[in-house]
Write a protein that holds these residues in place. Structure first.
Motif, short mmCIF file in Angstrom:
data_model
loop_
_atom_site.label_atom_id
_atom_site.label_comp_id
_atom_site.label_asym_id
_atom_site.label_seq_id
_atom_site.Cartn_x
_atom_site.Cartn_y
_atom_site.Cartn_z
N VAL A 184 0.85 -1.20 0.00
CA VAL A 184 0.00 0.00 0.00
C VAL A 184 0.88 1.25 0.00
N LEU A 185 0.44 2.27 -0.75
CA LEU A 185 1.13 3.56 -0.74
C LEU A 185 0.64 4.36 0.45
N GLN A 186 1.55 4.74 1.32
CA GLN A 186 1.17 5.51 2.51
C GLN A 186 1.84 6.88 2.47
N SER A 187 1.20 7.82 3.10
CA SER A 187 1.77 9.15 3.26
C SER A 187 2.83 9.14 4.35
N GLU A 188 3.64 10.20 4.38
CA GLU A 188 4.49 10.42 5.55
C GLU A 188 4.17 11.82 6.11
N HIS A 189 5.04 12.34 6.96
CA HIS A 189 4.71 13.55 7.74
C HIS A 189 4.21 14.70 6.87
N GLY A 190 2.95 15.03 7.02
CA GLY A 190 2.35 16.08 6.22
C GLY A 190 2.80 17.47 6.61
N SER A 191 3.46 17.61 7.75
CA SER A 191 3.96 18.93 8.15
C SER A 191 5.34 19.21 7.58
N TRP A 192 6.01 18.14 7.11
CA TRP A 192 7.39 18.31 6.66
C TRP A 192 7.60 17.88 5.21
N ALA A 266 -17.03 13.40 5.59
CA ALA A 266 -17.48 14.74 5.98
C ALA A 266 -16.30 15.59 6.45
N GLU A 267 -15.37 14.98 7.21
CA GLU A 267 -14.20 15.72 7.67
C GLU A 267 -13.34 16.16 6.49
N ARG A 268 -13.18 15.26 5.52
CA ARG A 268 -12.37 15.62 4.36
C ARG A 268 -13.06 16.72 3.54
N ALA A 269 -14.38 16.62 3.44
CA ALA A 269 -15.10 17.56 2.59
C ALA A 269 -15.17 18.95 3.21
N ARG A 270 -15.18 19.01 4.54
CA ARG A 270 -15.36 20.35 5.14
C ARG A 270 -14.05 21.12 5.22
N ARG A 271 -12.93 20.44 5.07
CA ARG A 271 -11.63 21.12 5.13
C ARG A 271 -11.19 21.48 3.72
N GLU A 272 -10.57 22.61 3.58
CA GLU A 272 -10.12 23.04 2.27
C GLU A 272 -8.76 23.73 2.46
N VAL A 273 -7.72 22.92 2.53
CA VAL A 273 -6.38 23.46 2.77
C VAL A 273 -5.72 23.75 1.43
N ARG A 274 -5.38 24.98 1.19
CA ARG A 274 -4.65 25.30 -0.03
C ARG A 274 -3.18 25.38 0.29
N ALA A 275 -2.40 24.56 -0.35
CA ALA A 275 -0.95 24.53 -0.11
C ALA A 275 -0.26 24.65 -1.46
N GLU A 276 0.50 25.72 -1.63
CA GLU A 276 1.17 25.95 -2.91
C GLU A 276 2.67 26.04 -2.67
N ARG A 349 -6.99 14.82 10.97
CA ARG A 349 -6.04 15.93 10.92
C ARG A 349 -5.84 16.44 9.50
N ALA A 350 -5.91 17.75 9.33
CA ALA A 350 -5.47 18.36 8.08
C ALA A 350 -4.00 18.73 8.24
N GLU A 351 -3.14 18.17 7.39
CA GLU A 351 -1.73 18.56 7.40
C GLU A 351 -1.41 19.12 6.02
N ALA A 352 -0.61 20.17 6.02
CA ALA A 352 -0.45 20.95 4.79
C ALA A 352 0.08 20.12 3.62
N GLY A 353 0.93 19.14 3.91
CA GLY A 353 1.54 18.36 2.84
C GLY A 353 0.75 17.15 2.42
N PHE A 354 -0.40 16.90 3.04
CA PHE A 354 -1.18 15.73 2.65
C PHE A 354 -1.68 15.88 1.21
N ARG A 355 -1.73 14.76 0.52
CA ARG A 355 -2.22 14.76 -0.83
C ARG A 355 -3.73 14.94 -0.87
N HIS A 356 -4.40 14.52 0.20
CA HIS A 356 -5.85 14.57 0.20
C HIS A 356 -6.40 15.13 1.52
N THR A 357 -5.92 16.33 1.87
CA THR A 357 -6.50 17.18 2.91
C THR A 357 -6.40 16.63 4.33
N VAL A 358 -7.01 15.46 4.57
CA VAL A 358 -7.17 14.99 5.94
C VAL A 358 -6.81 13.51 6.01
#
Lengths: 471, 471
Positions: A184-192, A266-276, A349-358
């Motif tokens: 499985v493809l997993q994320s790592e630290h979304g803050s870094w 619902a948690e994913r849909a209500r968050r809208e983190v823009r990270a550029e 958790r919404a972390e800025a580096g996540f590929r899919h918000t939460v």
């Protein structure tokens, strides 16, 4: 194998198989109980000390201008390797939930390649063992930790073709050499990290595996025992082990799986983190010095540089940047029994580096020092409850560090605290939900649901390192 | 409800429930068989014609300069709404798999908001019915189609607070009004949308639902019959219905679920599509005229503008851009039985706008006109096999259009072709895998696995529109 051969076999051989791995959960449980069929922990410790002695490894902090092969781009200020490979340190502009007034800038690691974190499994005397490696990384406290059989970026393993072998890699990139237990493809630290994904794989093999001095076969029970020691089982190992589908027990829970997925949606849909991604040069709120890039208030983390001299690594000397957090983290699951069934309190958790918000994280995941200047009512929910917990209720408590190839002394105190019902507030803050370890495990089979910190604690639960069985 | 109440109920009420929805598959099957308990299809057709007559709706092509509230940004050339809401048409630079020589530019729709596609379900006489709406959209061939109970962008439904109601929306945004049957964030067309996600929800209600002239309760069997008609059941409806967990049958397959996930993970890991938003102004390979933005070879699609006069919509007149594909698409699953169990040939497709590189699409998904200038050996795999299939092997064949709020006359011929074994090549090209409808269904419970075209065909299979039962 990591590539299923999708070509159907010759027609006369076409056969159906069961969709589920019906025997796996029982075999994993046997491996959790199968403590000590291989070297005991004293032998392990002697072996581990010997490996560290046999492979001198030295790390020194250096100034950025001493970096070889790495440099700041004259236009963007991004810190990258001359080949364009490995990773780069860039800037990120984050605007959470459309709130421009709460936006911030930060450095971020950009590493678009998908790496492989692979563990070989094999039965000895009817018990599954896992091939672990004593491996140094420049950012590890103590340098040597226990890592997966294979831990390779594509930049790493594409060098295979130039004659630098990554040991045992062939089991993970060539099909047909074993049976995949999870992949499985997993994320790592979304803050870094900016949208980092690694492939977490366990492959069971049936033929003899050539031994090597830096590797050891351990049961899940043994790994669980080692997870109680600080800074020994590295992040990559914890991440991969957490993906194993431990236990089919737990057909009941406070919320059905559909309710749980609906809450998460619902948690994913209500968050809208823009990270550029933005240039690292002149990043607002950050200062670049000769030896570090720091936040103006000296909070969060620093970017630093190190030089490495290795005795046993593919390349004997190199330099590289690392991210060095400011302060030790606290990462904790609150646990409770509901009609006898253990539940964990997950945080969407919404972390800025996540590929899919939460993604789902532990109940508490923070660096307390970052909140020290704030009043208690602005501390993260449940932090004070965790830090003041009755020691008799602490089911797990150990310090682990994050990936030593990217992070320097990034230590966090990992805890599982089984609460008394009276300790709990009567209602939960938005973004929190009780779920069972079995529910979390079934989500970890798919990517982008369970963050890397929650995976560490899930590995501790699955291997028996966290003693939640005691009541 | 779409938000599970995560606050535990008062302690004396805390109870466990089964994690699975054990009775749902049987109830869905009854609804597929439960054809005709409500209006018969002649009555439906009369009602549908009457709805279209009662709500005049007129669409005219206009020049870009006739757009009201929409304009090209003077700097970027992006086409956006003056409020910054709804969506914008921007540029995208795509570099597939690190191959700069195969990179391209294209316009893309950027719509970061998550919309709601929700269907209400309710039992009548013990059979689940679904509340469908006769609704016009400017891009629909024939204008009126059958859409979900609720189809709303956040820009749409946030107007609720300004007095413009979206009918039945309260069932999807307020908890506790029913039982969620499925709730998942799904992608839409990766070739035309940049990382678009919509929430696909079905909520079963138990109380009386106030009726309205534009809505009708239909069984899955009835919807399946309507799916055999061209351009009637809209894309949003097809997408939502595909997420229902039809049938727990199919515990066997050519590949176990773990093997299937491993193959998919490998496909995702080996692809590395870099897609960066760029200004629409001076987009290489595209020309902006007074009435359209076209590819220099007049291939792929155009950006155009329309004005709309509606009798029954929230706003009586508006203008907007639309994407108009060049040519009709072909979207097809090859199907075959393996030891009696139906399998579909899925294709792991990289689409530039996908949030996570690759999703599972049908065997064939293309616009044949885009390949007309190429020799047969450069046509997409299986296209010629599908187009030349013996009519006796075609289990489903109907033209459907894509979302009429964004796409103008975006028609595709959707097919399911059950192949004779002799028609199949002995080995599959890279990126293709046989799986069962039950496997595809269980993946559609999670987001980013099954693309919107495959979901249309999955809805046709689940509702019985595709007659694969016949052997």
């Amino acid at each position: 194998m990591i590539r299923v051969n999708t070509a159907p076999p010759p027609r006369e051989q076409l056969a159906l198989r069961r969709r589920d791995d019906s025997d796996l959960a029982g075999r994993l449980r046997r491996s959790v109980r199968g403590y000590g069929t291989r070297p005991d922990l004293a032998e392990f410790s002697a072996w581990f000390r010997e490996r560290a002695r046999a492979s001198p490894f030295r790390v020194d902090r250096i100034a950025f201008e001493e970096l070889t092969d790495w440099s700041f781009d004259p236009v963007t200020g991004n810190l990258g390797h001359r080949t364009g490979r490995f990773f780069s340190v860039e800037g990120l502009h984050v605007e959470p939930d459309g709130a421009a007034d709460r936006s911030w800038h930060q450095p971020i690691i950009h590493q678009p390649e998908v790496g492989i974190l692979g563990i070989l499994a094999k039965e000895f005397d009817g018990v599954l063992h896992f091939l672990m490696q004593a491996k140094p990384e420049p950012g590890n406290p103590g340098l040597f930790q226990l890592s997966p059989t294979v831990q390779a970026t594509r930049s790493n393993y594409s060098r295979v073709h130039r004659g630098f072998g990554v040991r045992y890699l062939e089991y993970f990139v060539h099909p047909g050499r074993g049976r995949v237990l999870v992949d499985v493809l997993q994320s790592e630290h979304g803050s870094w990290f900016y949208r980092k994904n690694n492939r977490n794989i366990v492959v069971e093999v049936f033929d003899d595996v050539p031994p090597h001095d830096d590797f050891v076969w351990l049961t899940l029970g043994q790994i669980g025992a080692l997870l109680r020691r600080p800074n020994l089982v590295n992040m990559d190992s914890r991440s991969v082990l957490a993906c194993l589908q431990f236990g089919d027990e737990g057909f009941e829970a406070l919320h059905s799986d559909t309710e749980l997925l609906s809450w998460f949606t619902a948690e994913r849909a209500r968050r809208e983190v823009r990270a550029e991604r933005v240039p690292l040069a002149a990043l607002p709120g950050w200062e670049r010095g000769a030896r570090s890039i720091d936040h103006v208030d000296r909070r969060y983390f620093r970017v630093v540089a190190v030089s490495v001299q290795a005795g046993s690594r593919e390349i004997a000397r190199w330099t590289q940047p690392l991210i060095e957090p400011v302060g030790t983290g606290v990462t904790a699951f609150l646990a409770r029994r509901i009609r006898g069934v253990l539940h964990l309190l997950a945080h969407a958790r919404a972390e800025a580096g996540f590929r899919h918000t939460v993604e789902l994280g532990p109940t508490v995941q923070c660096t307390p020092a970052s909140y020290a200047h704030l009043p208690a009512d602005r501390h993260p929910p449940f932090l004070d409850l965790v830090l003041s917990a009755d020691p008799a209720r602490i089911r797990y408590d150990a310090v682990h560090s994050e990936e030593g190839g990217r992070f320097l002394d990034a230590e966090s105190r990992y805890l599982v605290v089984e609460t008394a019902e009276d300790d709990l507030p009567t209602s939960l803050p938005e973004g929190y939900c009780w779920l069972t370890p079995a529910q979390l495990t079934s989500l970890a089979r798919h990517g982008l649901y369970v963050n890397v910190q929650a995976r560490t604690l899930l590995a501790c639960l699955g291997t028996g390192a966290a003693e939640v069985g005691r009541t």
